[in-house]
Design an enzyme around this catalytic site. Structure first.
Site, PDB file in Angstrom:
ATOM      1  CG  HIS A  37      -1.915  -1.071   1.295  1.00 10.76           C
ATOM      2  ND1 HIS A  37      -1.886  -2.056   2.247  1.00 10.76           N
ATOM      3  CD2 HIS A  37      -2.992  -1.333   0.507  1.00 10.76           C
ATOM      4  CE1 HIS A  37      -2.912  -2.875   2.066  1.00 10.76           C
ATOM      5  NE2 HIS A  37      -3.597  -2.469   1.013  1.00 10.76           N
ATOM      6  CD  GLN A 153      -9.379  -5.124  -6.318  1.00 14.73           C
ATOM      7  OE1 GLN A 153     -10.069  -5.605  -5.447  1.00 14.73           O
ATOM      8  NE2 GLN A 153      -8.255  -4.453  -6.066  1.00 14.73           N
ATOM      9  CB  SER A 185      -1.592 -10.290   1.027  1.00 12.88           C
ATOM     10  OG  SER A 185      -2.935 -10.479   1.400  1.00 12.88           O
ATOM     11  CB  SER A 186      -4.238  -7.247   4.757  1.00  9.05           C
ATOM     12  OG  SER A 186      -4.010  -5.939   4.268  1.00  9.05           O
TER      13      SER A 186
END
Length: 254
Positions: A37, A153, A185-186
């Site tokens: 992010h 996505q 990734s979270s």
């Protein structure tokens, strides 16, 4: 100074004060931010006069209620990252404000959304596209930044923006990987030690294999259950299940 905004009405009033010539860079997220992010936010900051981050754990894109419940909420840490990167605004809307229609109005895509992730996660892409459309209309961004890690996505968002004549340029950003090659990734934070070893192994297989057969063999040899391994748009894409955690990845085929 980074400003946190919860009210959509307040954001809309503020947005009207922006100068017409100011470029706005936008990164939509569900929070629990990591360095992947951060790379998107840094680019948004560099390429635009105004930078905006949204944090909203979107309930409509979770087909598993337990997955929604377990999704980490780390707003305090997320704000620290946004402040350190010099992001101007962080929007954290409430669900009842973002869905005043109680999700009666939805965005349905009829082709790409039924492939790959769409097979195993019915309704996921409808929820994702609906909330992204709402956020793009609210922020009115010049550019919005999405990672290639969620490749399907990304393609759906690009298609929606083109189909609805939305004047926001979608910027695709390369996948950021940890030192072990695992795509950031979270969900990685929910892996225990043994699961993390398997996840790292999955990432190495993604980078080593250039065909579906070789990757399937690799995953089977290492006892990693997979949902799909497919080639699409010159990309090798895969989804695996490690414990209770679903991980996806993709690499461009050379």
């Amino acid at each position: 100074m980074t400003e946190l905004i919860h009210s959509i009405e307040k954001w809309q009033a503020l947005r009207h004060t922006f100068h017409p010539h100011d470029s706005v860079g936008f990164v939509p997220t569900m929070g629990n931010l990591h360095q992947g992010h951060a790379s998107l936010l840094s680019l948004a900051k560099v390429q635009n006069n105004i930078s905006v981050l949204s944090i909203f754990v979107n309930p409509t894109q979770f087909n598993d209620p337990q997955d929604l419940q377990k999704y980490p909420r780390t707003l305090e840490d997320d704000l620290k990252m946004a402040t350190a990167l010099g992001i101007d605004y962080v929007i954290c809307p409430h669900a009842d404000e973002l869905y005043p229609d109680d999700y009666h109005y939805q965005v349905h895509e009829t082709t790409i959304s039924h492939l790959l992730e769409g097979v195993s996660r019915p309704g996921h892409f409808t929820g994702m596209l609906t909330v992204v459309l709402k956020l793009l209309l609210l922020v009115k961004a010049t550019r919005a930044y999405f990672g290639e890690k969620d490749y399907q996505q990304l393609q759906l968002v690009k298609g929606m923006v083109k189909a609805f004549f939305i004047e926001t340029e979608i910027i695709a950003c390369p996948t950021i990987r940890e030192t072990t090659a695992l795509a950031m990734s979270s969900r990685n934070r929910r892996l225990n030690e043994a699961e993390r070893t398997l996840a790292d192994c999955f990432a190495k297989g993604m980078l080593q294999c250039q065909s579906t057969d070789s990757l399937k063999d690799f995953l089977q040899q290492h006892n990693i259950p997979f949902d799909y391994v497919e080639i699409w748009q010159n990309r090798l894409l895969a989804a695996v299940q490690i414990g209770n955690i679903r991980l996806i990845d993709n690499v461009e085929i050379s």
